[in-house]
Scaffold this motif. Structure first.
Motif, mmCIF file in Angstrom:
data_model
loop_
_atom_site.group_PDB
_atom_site.id
_atom_site.type_symbol
_atom_site.label_atom_id
_atom_site.label_comp_id
_atom_site.label_asym_id
_atom_site.label_seq_id
_atom_site.Cartn_x
_atom_site.Cartn_y
_atom_site.Cartn_z
ATOM 1 N N PHE A 39 49.563 30.119 37.463
ATOM 2 C CA PHE A 39 49.448 31.685 37.911
ATOM 3 C C PHE A 39 49.068 32.222 38.965
ATOM 4 N N SER A 82 42.704 36.404 43.815
ATOM 5 C CA SER A 82 40.981 36.611 44.430
ATOM 6 C C SER A 82 39.799 36.080 44.241
ATOM 7 N N ARG A 83 39.987 35.051 43.066
ATOM 8 C CA ARG A 83 38.820 34.493 42.614
ATOM 9 C C ARG A 83 38.960 32.854 43.495
ATOM 10 N N ASN A 84 40.112 32.424 43.777
ATOM 11 C CA ASN A 84 40.356 31.171 44.717
ATOM 12 C C ASN A 84 40.182 31.575 45.516
ATOM 13 N N PRO A 114 29.782 32.531 35.654
ATOM 14 C CA PRO A 114 29.779 32.134 34.303
ATOM 15 C C PRO A 114 31.085 31.100 33.880
ATOM 16 N N TYR A 115 32.050 30.998 35.019
ATOM 17 C CA TYR A 115 32.971 31.140 34.872
ATOM 18 C C TYR A 115 33.290 28.783 34.889
ATOM 19 N N THR A 121 32.773 36.275 41.413
ATOM 20 C CA THR A 121 34.232 36.864 40.895
ATOM 21 C C THR A 121 34.426 36.897 39.785
ATOM 22 N N THR A 122 33.563 38.363 38.498
ATOM 23 C CA THR A 122 33.138 38.497 37.439
ATOM 24 C C THR A 122 34.793 39.201 37.121
ATOM 25 N N GLY A 123 35.744 39.593 37.085
ATOM 26 C CA GLY A 123 35.954 41.439 36.437
ATOM 27 C C GLY A 123 37.517 40.801 37.045
ATOM 28 N N VAL A 124 37.339 39.403 38.421
ATOM 29 C CA VAL A 124 38.429 39.384 39.237
ATOM 30 C C VAL A 124 39.395 39.125 39.107
ATOM 31 N N ASP A 125 41.097 38.785 38.725
ATOM 32 C CA ASP A 125 42.130 38.214 38.746
ATOM 33 C C ASP A 125 42.093 37.005 39.422
ATOM 34 N N ALA A 126 42.489 35.431 39.258
ATOM 35 C CA ALA A 126 42.898 34.375 39.264
ATOM 36 C C ALA A 126 42.670 34.383 40.865
ATOM 37 N N HIS A 152 42.207 37.624 32.226
ATOM 38 C CA HIS A 152 42.164 36.852 33.666
ATOM 39 C C HIS A 152 41.746 35.822 33.272
ATOM 40 N N TYR A 153 41.354 34.922 32.330
ATOM 41 C CA TYR A 153 40.778 34.203 32.740
ATOM 42 C C TYR A 153 41.670 32.854 32.077
ATOM 43 N N GLY A 170 39.473 45.014 42.386
ATOM 44 C CA GLY A 170 38.413 44.806 42.610
ATOM 45 C C GLY A 170 37.903 43.615 43.530
ATOM 46 N N GLY A 171 38.662 42.466 43.880
ATOM 47 C CA GLY A 171 39.278 41.992 45.177
ATOM 48 C C GLY A 171 39.083 42.460 46.461
ATOM 49 N N ASN A 189 45.209 41.675 38.730
ATOM 50 C CA ASN A 189 44.736 42.907 39.041
ATOM 51 C C ASN A 189 45.932 43.909 39.798
#
Lengths: 247, 304
Positions: free
Chosen positions: A236, B168-170, B191-192, B161-166, A195-196, B136-137, A41
């Protein structure tokens, strides 16, 4: 690659005041490639993609998309590309036929041509029985196939896909990727932003943007080897962690 | 195992649509439990039932020993809930949002600051920024702080974690891990499929039903057929050709490789020879262990 690249970008930059959102990016995308365009982002991905889609003009640098000049021919680019997003593509309250007709009109196809392509599309997707069904009532997998077919109704040489399979079940997701592979095998270029990182693994090559610049570019296998990583997710994170700027 | 959440036969219908169909599971005290499934599977409906925002049409559920219908007030005081959509006040600043949520639950921020400190510290430099203007994060970190400020006994996180980058997800999953170590029970949905491995146990959910419940390792161990990774040139044509080859039950895309499920009597060398006869050179075929997605698809087919 023997033929001219379908997307050719040289030192492309976009500045907003003293903020450089996209900082001299350079890359080519060949015909028939599935190209993954990745970035955290705020890395500048959306700004870069808006320029490639003819929605905004660069501050400096040059490039072409499907043979049109990014710096001058935004309107022509818009007409010659396809665009699809998982979040929004079709009108739920319109029927299958109405959606096709609407997009055919937007892309400037003649009525006769729309009718002809609609018939072919319904036949190919095996959707004839559902042609008067409202899109909102279709299962997600059908919707996605329809959305992709509608985005390519005007037979664009390059299609931009924004997070195409986020949130769908693994079976539907694979049906969709097969559609993408099929299109690529026929020579269409697919430009995918996501993003995935598991979507990134489906691409022939990917680029990773950090702080407005492209920091890595290559096939997923090459990048994983180069960074000693097991997955694209690791690659990434290694790169994105170096980001200096926050949104 | 002491139970923090119990659901038995939970069913919810919206008109003619069955959003949840007789769902049963239990979450033990202190567990980080993941609900893994695509959009439309029924995850958010399940969260709304457990957090007492909806009443079930059949079945019943308990959270922290309280019935979700009869004792809804007690549950609302004890749980933290982060819904799937942005749930903060965009016009209030970071610290105003936090103060507001603390006041709602009758606590002061400093009472439970120790619990949120590691998370709040990351957004503290922006404490006077309006929540609507956060990335988002950062929004997600603030929402988590707000959901934790009354020290809930059970935390419900719907697709955080939907819609945030890898990156921030981590970071977000690291925070959940930290909360688990402090004894907080968490039910989290995503969903991931690649996030499943971060949980103690997971439930796979699809089309209103639970497909299976186990530890992430236990789930993938359920895949009991010979599985191979297939790759080579012209991947799309290779996929189609593999499906036509004898001994191949299924072949599907899996990112950089295809996954191939073999039938009894499948011989890798014969298979590669057959493909070579069709002009596919440098085909690589390796036996591999299944991932969550492989199992998910297998269980989806079972349900049909």
């Amino acid at each position: 690659m023997e033929s001219e690249p379908i997307i050719r970008v040289r030192e492309l930059s976009k500045r907003f005041g003293d903020f450089t959102a996209v900082d001299r990016i350079t890359f080519d995308v060949a015909r028939g490639e599935i190209f993954g365009f990745l970035g955290a982002n705020g890395a500048g991905k959306t700004t870069a993609m808006r320029m490639l889609c003819g929605l905004s003009y660069p501050t400096s640098g040059s490039g072409t998309v499907a043979g049109f000049d990014i710096a001058r021919e935004g309107e022509l680019i818009k007409r010659h590309i396809g665009y699809m997003s998982q979040r929004f593509s079709l009108y739920d309250d319109l029927t299958v036929m109405e959606n096709i007709r609407l997009y055919g009109g937007i892309y400037g196809l003649s009525r006769r041509e729309i009718l002809r392509r609609t018939a072919a599309l319904l036949e190919r997707l095996d959707f004839r029985a559902e042609r008067h069904t409202r899109v909102g009532r279709l299962p997600l997998g059908w919707k996605q196939k329809l959305a992709f077919s509608v985005a390519t109704l005007h037979r664009p040489e390059v299609v931009f896909l924004d997070e195409p399979t986020g949130g769908v079940d693994p079976v539907t997701r694979r049906q969709f990727w097969e559609l993408i592979y099929e299109a690529a095998a026929e020579g269409t270029t697919l430009f995918v932003t996501t993003h995935y990182m598991d979507e990134a693994e489906y691409c022939s090559r990917v680029s990773i943007m950090v702080d407005g610049q492209i920091r890595a570019l290559g096939a997923p296998a090459e990048l994983k080897r180069h960074y000693g990583a097991r997955t694209m997710d690791e690659v990434f994170r290694m790169l994105a962690r170096e980001a200096k700027r926050t949104e | 195992m002491e139970r923090a959440i119990t659901a038995e036969g939970l069913t919810k219908r919206y008109g003619s649509l069955t959003a949840l169909d007789s769902v049963s599971f239990a979450v033990g005290r202190g567990e980080l439990f993941g609900l893994i499934g695509p959009d439309g599977a029924g995850k958010s409906t399940l969260f709304r039932l457990l957090t007492t925002l909806l009443a079930p049409d059949a079945g019943h559920a308990e959270v922290d020993g309280f019935d979700t219908v009869k004792d809804y007030r007690a549950i609302r005081r004890r749980v933290g809930y982060m819904p799937g959509c942005f749930s903060l006040y965009p016009d209030l600043s970071v610290e105003e949002n936090l103060d507001f949520f603390a006041a709602l639950f009758g606590v002061r921020v400093r009472d439970n600051y120790d619990l949120i400190a590691p998370i709040y510290r990351q957004i503290a430099p922006f404490r006077t920024r309006r929540a609507g203007r956060l990335s988002g994060g950062m929004k997600q970190k603030l929402a988590l702080c707000c959901a934790l400020i009354h020290r809930p006994s059970v935390l419900f996180l719907d697709e955080p974690t939907t819609g945030v980058d890898a990156v921030s997800r981590n970071e977000f999953w690291e925070m959940l891990d930290d909360l688990r170590q402090r004894g907080i029970t968490t039910l989290v949905s995503t969903p991931y499929m690649d996030e499943a491995g971060r949980c103690d146990r997971i439930a796979l959910i699809n089309a209103a039903r639970i497909l299976g419940i186990d530890s992430p390792k236990g789930i993938v161990a359920r895949f009991d057929e010979p599985l191979y990774a297939l790759s080579g040139e012209r991947m799309y044509e290779l996929l189609l050709a593999a499906r036509q080859s004898p001994g191949v039950r299924e072949c599907y895309t899996f990112g950089e490789t295809h996954h191939l499920i073999a039938e009894a009597g499948f011989d890798p060398d014969t298979f590669i020879g057959t493909l070579a006869g069709k002009g596919f050179r440098q085909v690589a075929l390796h036996p591999i262990g299944a991932g969550i997605e492989d199992v998910f698809m297998k269980l989806m087919h079972h349900g049909e």
